[in-house]
Write a protein that holds these residues in place. Structure first.
Motif, PDB file in Angstrom:
ATOM      1  N   THR A  16      -1.758   6.028   7.421  1.00 50.12           N
ATOM      2  CA  THR A  16      -0.993   6.014   8.671  1.00 50.12           C
ATOM      3  C   THR A  16       0.239   5.143   8.562  1.00 50.12           C
ATOM      4  N   GLY A  17       0.502   4.609   7.349  1.00 50.40           N
ATOM      5  CA  GLY A  17       1.672   3.746   7.187  1.00 50.40           C
ATOM      6  C   GLY A  17       1.344   2.331   7.592  1.00 50.40           C
ATOM      7  N   GLY A  18       2.325   1.492   7.611  1.00 50.51           N
ATOM      8  CA  GLY A  18       2.093   0.111   8.041  1.00 50.51           C
ATOM      9  C   GLY A  18       2.030  -0.830   6.855  1.00 50.51           C
ATOM     10  N   GLY A  19       1.050  -1.777   6.881  1.00 52.85           N
ATOM     11  CA  GLY A  19       0.931  -2.821   5.855  1.00 52.85           C
ATOM     12  C   GLY A  19       0.607  -2.249   4.493  1.00 52.85           C
ATOM     13  N   LYS A  20       0.921  -3.027   3.457  1.00 56.99           N
ATOM     14  CA  LYS A  20       0.706  -2.588   2.088  1.00 56.99           C
ATOM     15  C   LYS A  20      -0.310  -3.520   1.424  1.00 56.99           C
ATOM     16  N   PRO A  21      -1.598  -3.124   1.386  1.00 55.25           N
ATOM     17  CA  PRO A  21      -2.590  -3.969   0.716  1.00 55.25           C
ATOM     18  C   PRO A  21      -2.396  -3.917  -0.794  1.00 55.25           C
ATOM     19  N   PRO A  22      -2.863  -4.908  -1.521  1.00 55.92           N
ATOM     20  CA  PRO A  22      -2.704  -4.911  -2.974  1.00 55.92           C
ATOM     21  C   PRO A  22      -3.521  -3.806  -3.619  1.00 55.92           C
ATOM     22  N   ALA A  23      -3.052  -3.336  -4.777  1.00 57.80           N
ATOM     23  CA  ALA A  23      -3.739  -2.262  -5.504  1.00 57.80           C
ATOM     24  C   ALA A  23      -5.038  -2.790  -6.102  1.00 57.80           C
ATOM     25  N   PRO A  24      -6.120  -1.968  -6.072  1.00 62.51           N
ATOM     26  CA  PRO A  24      -7.393  -2.396  -6.650  1.00 62.51           C
ATOM     27  C   PRO A  24      -7.306  -2.420  -8.174  1.00 62.51           C
ATOM     28  N   MET A  25      -8.263  -3.136  -8.820  1.00 60.00           N
ATOM     29  CA  MET A  25      -8.266  -3.261 -10.266  1.00 60.00           C
ATOM     30  C   MET A  25      -8.589  -1.926 -10.945  1.00 60.00           C
ATOM     31  N   ALA A  26      -9.727  -1.309 -10.607  1.00 59.54           N
ATOM     32  CA  ALA A  26     -10.095  -0.013 -11.181  1.00 59.54           C
ATOM     33  C   ALA A  26      -9.846   1.029 -10.103  1.00 59.54           C
ATOM     34  N   MET A  27      -8.957   1.921 -10.375  1.00 54.03           N
ATOM     35  CA  MET A  27      -8.472   2.820  -9.337  1.00 54.03           C
ATOM     36  C   MET A  27      -8.932   4.250  -9.612  1.00 54.03           C
ATOM     37  N   SER A  28      -9.472   4.898  -8.595  1.00 56.41           N
ATOM     38  CA  SER A  28      -9.809   6.320  -8.715  1.00 56.41           C
ATOM     39  C   SER A  28      -8.534   7.128  -8.466  1.00 56.41           C
ATOM     40  N   ALA A  34      -3.391   7.441  -2.771  1.00 54.88           N
ATOM     41  CA  ALA A  34      -3.199   6.641  -1.560  1.00 54.88           C
ATOM     42  C   ALA A  34      -2.222   5.503  -1.816  1.00 54.88           C
ATOM     43  N   LEU A  35      -2.265   4.918  -3.014  1.00 52.84           N
ATOM     44  CA  LEU A  35      -1.347   3.843  -3.361  1.00 52.84           C
ATOM     45  C   LEU A  35       0.099   4.354  -3.366  1.00 52.84           C
ATOM     46  N   LEU A  36       0.298   5.516  -3.944  1.00 53.24           N
ATOM     47  CA  LEU A  36       1.649   6.091  -3.952  1.00 53.24           C
ATOM     48  C   LEU A  36       2.136   6.333  -2.528  1.00 53.24           C
ATOM     49  N   VAL A  37       1.223   6.763  -1.676  1.00 54.93           N
ATOM     50  CA  VAL A  37       1.600   6.996  -0.282  1.00 54.93           C
ATOM     51  C   VAL A  37       1.964   5.666   0.370  1.00 54.93           C
ATOM     52  N   ARG A  38       1.141   4.642   0.139  1.00 55.56           N
ATOM     53  CA  ARG A  38       1.400   3.328   0.761  1.00 55.56           C
ATOM     54  C   ARG A  38       2.684   2.708   0.236  1.00 55.56           C
ATOM     55  N   GLU A  39       2.865   2.743  -1.065  1.00 53.56           N
ATOM     56  CA  GLU A  39       3.999   2.054  -1.681  1.00 53.56           C
ATOM     57  C   GLU A  39       5.315   2.816  -1.512  1.00 53.56           C
ATOM     58  N   HIS A  40       5.250   4.148  -1.635  1.00 53.38           N
ATOM     59  CA  HIS A  40       6.495   4.925  -1.675  1.00 53.38           C
ATOM     60  C   HIS A  40       6.618   5.962  -0.561  1.00 53.38           C
ATOM     61  N   GLY A  41       5.544   6.110   0.200  1.00 53.04           N
ATOM     62  CA  GLY A  41       5.594   7.083   1.286  1.00 53.04           C
ATOM     63  C   GLY A  41       5.636   8.517   0.788  1.00 53.04           C
ATOM     64  N   VAL A  42       5.113   8.761  -0.416  1.00 52.92           N
ATOM     65  CA  VAL A  42       5.140  10.096  -1.000  1.00 52.92           C
ATOM     66  C   VAL A  42       3.709  10.540  -1.243  1.00 52.92           C
ATOM     67  N   ALA A  43       3.359  11.707  -0.745  1.00 48.64           N
ATOM     68  CA  ALA A  43       2.035  12.276  -0.989  1.00 48.64           C
ATOM     69  C   ALA A  43       2.157  13.272  -2.138  1.00 48.64           C
ATOM     70  N   ILE A  44       1.213  13.204  -3.086  1.00 50.66           N
ATOM     71  CA  ILE A  44       1.250  14.121  -4.226  1.00 50.66           C
ATOM     72  C   ILE A  44      -0.041  14.909  -4.270  1.00 50.66           C
ATOM     73  N   SER A  45       0.004  16.066  -4.900  1.00 48.07           N
ATOM     74  CA  SER A  45      -1.172  16.938  -4.977  1.00 48.07           C
ATOM     75  C   SER A  45      -2.096  16.459  -6.091  1.00 48.07           C
ATOM     76  N   SER A  46      -3.302  16.984  -6.126  1.00 44.02           N
ATOM     77  CA  SER A  46      -4.302  16.545  -7.100  1.00 44.02           C
ATOM     78  C   SER A  46      -3.974  17.003  -8.516  1.00 44.02           C
TER      79      SER A  46
END
Length: 157
Positions: A16-28, A34-46
């Motif tokens: 939903t936008g807003g705050g940017k929490p830190p990226a987790p160590m092991a990322m799925s 979700a990180l790309l969406v949070r950091e850059h506001g860009v949604a990408i396909s699978s």
């Protein structure tokens, strides 16, 4: 609060936008998206190449962690064997030193006893000599006293 961001494949709200929490160590992959969406506001396909790169990176990290665990185990084994060998060598040296120390202490004690026995023999000989001299002097004193009394009786008579 920002506008909601939708997944291009499913249409679901990812962030939903807003705050940017830190990226987790092991990322799925979903977390990467979700990180790309949070950091850059860009949604990408699978099936995006970026996610493929994340997958390859995660695989490489897993392989690297396995290799590090093998190396850690090998190092622990080596250090354990080396540590055991060092501990055994130290114990042998300490036992040797202990044996040498005990032997040296016993040798010193026996030498001291021997010196004391020799001193006692010398003292015994000296005491015998003193007793003999004392006896002779006592005899001479008695003879002198006897002579003095005899002379005194002859003068007094």
């Amino acid at each position: 609060m920002g506008e909601p961001i939708f997944d291009p494949d499913t249409g679901e709200i990812i962030e939903t936008g807003g705050g940017k929490p830190p990226a987790p160590m092991a990322m799925s992959l979903d977390e990467a998206r979700a990180l790309l969406v949070r950091e850059h506001g860009v949604a990408i396909s699978s099936n995006d190449p970026i996610l493929m790169l994340v997958t390859l990176h995660q695989g490489m990290v897993r392989d690297y962690e396995v290799m590090l665990r093998r190396h850690d185990d090998a190092i622990r084994g080596f250090l354990g064997a080396t540590g055991e060998a060092c501990a055994e060598a130290v114990e042998n040296i300490l036992a040797s030193l202990k044996d040498k120390t005990v032997k040296a202490s016993l040798d010193q004690a026996f030498a001291l006893v021997e010196r004391q026995a020799q001193a006692m023999d010398r003292m015994d000989r000296t005491l015998r000599r003193h007793r003999l001299i004392h006896s002779l002097l006592t005899l001479l004193s008695l003879v002198g006293c006897g002579l003095a009394i005899a002379i005194l009786f002859t003068i007094v008579r």
